[in-house]
Design an enzyme around this catalytic site. Structure first.
Site, short mmCIF file in Angstrom:
data_model
loop_
_atom_site.label_atom_id
_atom_site.label_comp_id
_atom_site.label_asym_id
_atom_site.label_seq_id
_atom_site.Cartn_x
_atom_site.Cartn_y
_atom_site.Cartn_z
N GLU A 154 -3.30 13.80 -8.19
CA GLU A 154 -4.32 12.77 -7.93
C GLU A 154 -3.65 11.53 -7.35
OE1 GLU A 154 -4.39 9.83 -9.77
OE2 GLU A 154 -2.83 10.33 -11.23
N LEU A 156 -5.40 8.34 -7.51
CA LEU A 156 -6.47 7.39 -7.83
C LEU A 156 -5.90 6.07 -8.34
CD1 LEU A 156 -8.72 9.84 -9.91
CD2 LEU A 156 -8.82 9.37 -7.45
N LYS A 157 -6.45 4.98 -7.81
CA LYS A 157 -6.06 3.68 -8.34
C LYS A 157 -7.06 3.30 -9.43
CE LYS A 157 -6.46 1.60 -4.32
NZ LYS A 157 -6.68 2.72 -3.42
N PHE A 255 0.54 -3.62 0.01
CA PHE A 255 1.45 -3.28 -1.09
C PHE A 255 2.79 -3.99 -1.02
CE2 PHE A 255 1.61 -0.45 -4.70
CZ PHE A 255 0.26 -0.31 -4.93
N ILE A 256 2.81 -5.17 -0.40
CA ILE A 256 4.03 -5.98 -0.45
C ILE A 256 3.67 -7.37 -0.96
CG2 ILE A 256 5.51 -4.74 1.18
CD1 ILE A 256 4.53 -6.67 3.39
N TYR A 257 2.83 -7.38 -2.00
CA TYR A 257 2.54 -8.64 -2.68
C TYR A 257 3.55 -8.81 -3.82
CZ TYR A 257 -1.91 -8.91 -0.25
OH TYR A 257 -2.87 -9.00 0.72
N GLY A 259 4.94 -10.38 -7.31
CA GLY A 259 4.18 -10.74 -8.51
C GLY A 259 5.02 -10.64 -9.75
N CYS A 266 1.18 4.78 -14.17
CA CYS A 266 1.83 5.70 -13.22
C CYS A 266 3.21 5.26 -12.76
CB CYS A 266 0.93 5.89 -12.00
SG CYS A 266 -0.54 6.83 -12.38
C1 UDX Z 1 -1.11 3.78 -8.78
C2 UDX Z 1 -1.22 4.36 -7.36
O1 UDX Z 1 -1.70 3.36 -6.45
C3 UDX Z 1 -2.13 5.57 -7.35
O2 UDX Z 1 -2.15 6.13 -6.05
C4 UDX Z 1 -1.59 6.59 -8.36
O3 UDX Z 1 -2.37 7.72 -8.42
C5 UDX Z 1 -1.49 5.96 -9.73
O4 UDX Z 1 -0.68 4.79 -9.67
P1 UDX Z 1 -2.56 2.19 -10.35
O5 UDX Z 1 -1.50 2.40 -11.38
O6 UDX Z 1 -3.97 2.25 -10.76
O7 UDX Z 1 -2.38 3.25 -9.17
O8 UDX Z 1 -2.31 0.74 -9.74
P2 UDX Z 1 -1.98 0.05 -8.35
O9 UDX Z 1 -3.16 -0.68 -7.87
O10 UDX Z 1 -1.31 0.96 -7.40
O11 UDX Z 1 -0.91 -1.05 -8.85
C6 UDX Z 1 0.25 -0.68 -9.58
C7 UDX Z 1 1.03 -1.91 -9.99
O12 UDX Z 1 1.68 -2.52 -8.89
C8 UDX Z 1 0.21 -3.02 -10.64
O13 UDX Z 1 0.92 -3.56 -11.72
C9 UDX Z 1 0.04 -4.03 -9.52
O14 UDX Z 1 -0.18 -5.33 -10.02
C10 UDX Z 1 1.39 -3.91 -8.82
N1 UDX Z 1 1.37 -4.31 -7.40
C11 UDX Z 1 0.64 -3.60 -6.50
C12 UDX Z 1 2.16 -5.38 -6.97
O15 UDX Z 1 2.83 -6.05 -7.78
N2 UDX Z 1 2.17 -5.70 -5.64
C13 UDX Z 1 1.46 -5.02 -4.71
O16 UDX Z 1 1.54 -5.37 -3.51
C14 UDX Z 1 0.66 -3.94 -5.16
#
Ligand code: UDX
Length: 445
Positions: A154, A156-157, A255-257, A259, A266
């Site tokens: 999967e 899924l976010k 995905f380059i924020y 934080g 995951c």
């Molecule tokens: C992730 C994957 O995106 C998804 O495809 C997989 O199936 C499961 O893991 P999820 O864990 O729900 O999903 O969260 P996601 O929105 O991807 O964020 C993961 C973590 O990265 C969070 O803690 C988020 O705050 C952090 N993040 C994300 C950042 O710090 N910077 C970013 O640019 C993006």
């Protein structure tokens, strides 16, 4: 088609509801009778936008049923999806005991040809392992029933899972059997109408694809967090740098924020698991080790900044911090590997009091924080600020984006703001009279 889903966590329940929505008959099996009772009453035990409505409607229309009995689940099933948890062990490896248990039970109970689909995130080779366990059980009862084990990871976010399932970027199907692939193609046809969205590959490649995808995303985050740390030292602003590099299409803005580091169910688990798999196989996961180290450091970087700020004032002991956001990201109640937990631990270990608020994750957070006397979870973001010496924003909930800063200033004993998600503009915060600290930019005092 008739589908059985074993395990009603985020992944299982979202998959079940979406398959039912497309007209399939779906039977969800969960070992926990409380969960089955709740779902049967039309309620959903997890917070996932859009899910409850989907579950309730499909249940009411009879296409989605819940049971604790796998026997009932398998009665008419053509597919059985394994969506049970695969937690991390202490050494980072993946604990497969739930998957093993389900595989054995399938072998004991199946009575007609079946496609067994691994949707849980599992190490490379698990489909073969599941196949072996089912075969053993069939042999033990002298049964000869055809089955295949397919890997279908999967992507899924949390917080957007229904949407991700309904409109996937891709559906990966790992099987060596063309007939199984065709069945999966049919099942997924409503979601992957453009045919090239469904990618069929070898089972082990599919299992590896899941880890490679999550590790790539985790790498992007650790990369930008490392760049942010360098920016702070050299007087650059990572938000400008992000725009500057993102405009190159090979890099992109997503995905380059920077934080507080990645958390959730995951990334931390999958990076650890792939490191473990690599080591076991004799490979050297040099980059992944670094991704993990950078993330561990990033998770407490804001706590360190809070401590540094208060050092000249006698340290953080006895002082109070208002903390906005506990969940590992916005739009979820999930606290797994949330940075807030690391921050709270670091600061309370140094004697600081924390007054925290989260719109939905408070209950889950309280369970994990336990009875730490220095932590209080309150019911409003402003209540958290009352009498605190500073505010730290950890999760990017929308309601924190444009708060009433006048009110915040009145409630805090001093206007000091640590922003772990770069939600605010430094110049605006300066105008508001705040000492403002964010990620990847020198502080404005
Ligand atoms: C992730 C994957 O995106 C998804 O495809 C997989 O199936 C499961 O893991 P999820 O864990 O729900 O999903 O969260 P996601 O929105 O991807 O964020 C993961 C973590 O990265 C969070 O803690 C988020 O705050 C952090 N993040 C994300 C950042 O710090 N910077 C970013 O640019 C993006």
């Amino acid at each position: 088609m008739n589908v059985c889903i074993v395990g009603t966590g985020y992944v299982g329940l979202v998959s079940a509801a979406c398959f039912a929505e497309m007209g399939n008959n779906v039977c969800c099996v969960d070992v926990n009778p409380e969960v089955v009772k709740t779902l049967t009453a039309g309620k959903v035990h997890i917070y996932e936008p859009g899910l409850e409505e989907l579950v309730r409607r499909n249940h009411a229309e009879g296409r989605l049923v819940f049971t604790t009995s796998l026997e009932q689940g398998l009665e008419r099933a053509q597919f059985v999806f394994i969506t049970v948890g695969t937690p991390s062990r202490d050494d980072g490896s993946c604990d497969l005991s739930y998957v093993d248990q389900v595989a054995r039970e399938i072998g004991r109970l199946m009575h007609r040809p079946l496609i067994v689909v691994d949707k849980s995130t599992v190490p490379v080779g698990t489909a073969d392992r599941v196949r072996g366990l089912i075969r053993e059980e069939l042999a033990a009862r002298g049964a000869d029933i055809a089955f295949d084990v397919v890997s279908n990871p999967e992507f899924l976010k949390e917080g957007d899972a229904v949407n991700d399932f309904m409109k996937p970027d891709r559906v990966v199907v790992g099987t060596e059997d063309e007939r199984s692939a065709e069945y999966l193609r049919q099942l997924y046809a409503p979601f992957a109408r453009s045919r090239d969205k469904l990618i069929v590959m070898g089972t082990r490649s599919a299992e590896m694809t899941k880890y490679a995808a999550n590790c790539m995303l985790a790498t992007k985050i650790s990369f930008i967090n490392e760049i942010a740390g360098i920016c702070e030292q050299v007087g650059a602003d990572v938000r400008e740098v992000r725009i500057g590099i993102g405009s190159d299409q090979r890099i992109g803005y997503h995905f380059i924020y920077p934080g507080v580091g990645y958390g959730g169910s995951c990334f931390p688990k999958d990076v650890k698991a792939l490191i473990h798999t690599a080591r076991e196989a004799g490979a050297v996961p040099q980059l992944l080790d670094a991704v993990e180290d950078v993330n561990a450091r990033q998770k407490v970087s804001m706590a360190r900044r809070v401590r540094d700020y208060f050092a000249p004032q006698g340290g953080v002991a006895g002082k109070t911090l208002a903390l906005w956001g506990l969940a590992f990201k916005a739009n979820t109640d999930d606290m797994r590997e949330a940075a807030a937990l690391s921050i709270i631990k670091d600061l309370t270990d140094h004697g600081m009091r924390v007054r925290a608020f989260d719109p939905v994750a408070s209950e889950n957070a309280a369970k994990l924080i336990g009875d730490n006397p220095l932590v209080e979870i309150v019911n409003s973001q402003y209540e958290a600020c009352r009498g605190a010496q500073a505010l730290l924003v950890v999760t990017e909930w929308n309601q924190f984006r444009n708060p009433d800063f006048e009110r915040v200033k009145e409630l805090l004993t001093a206007p000091v703001l640590f922003d772990g998600r770069n939600l605010y503009s430094p110049s605006f915060m300066g105008e508001q009279g705040f000492a403002y600290f964010c990620v990847g930019r020198a502080a404005s005092l």
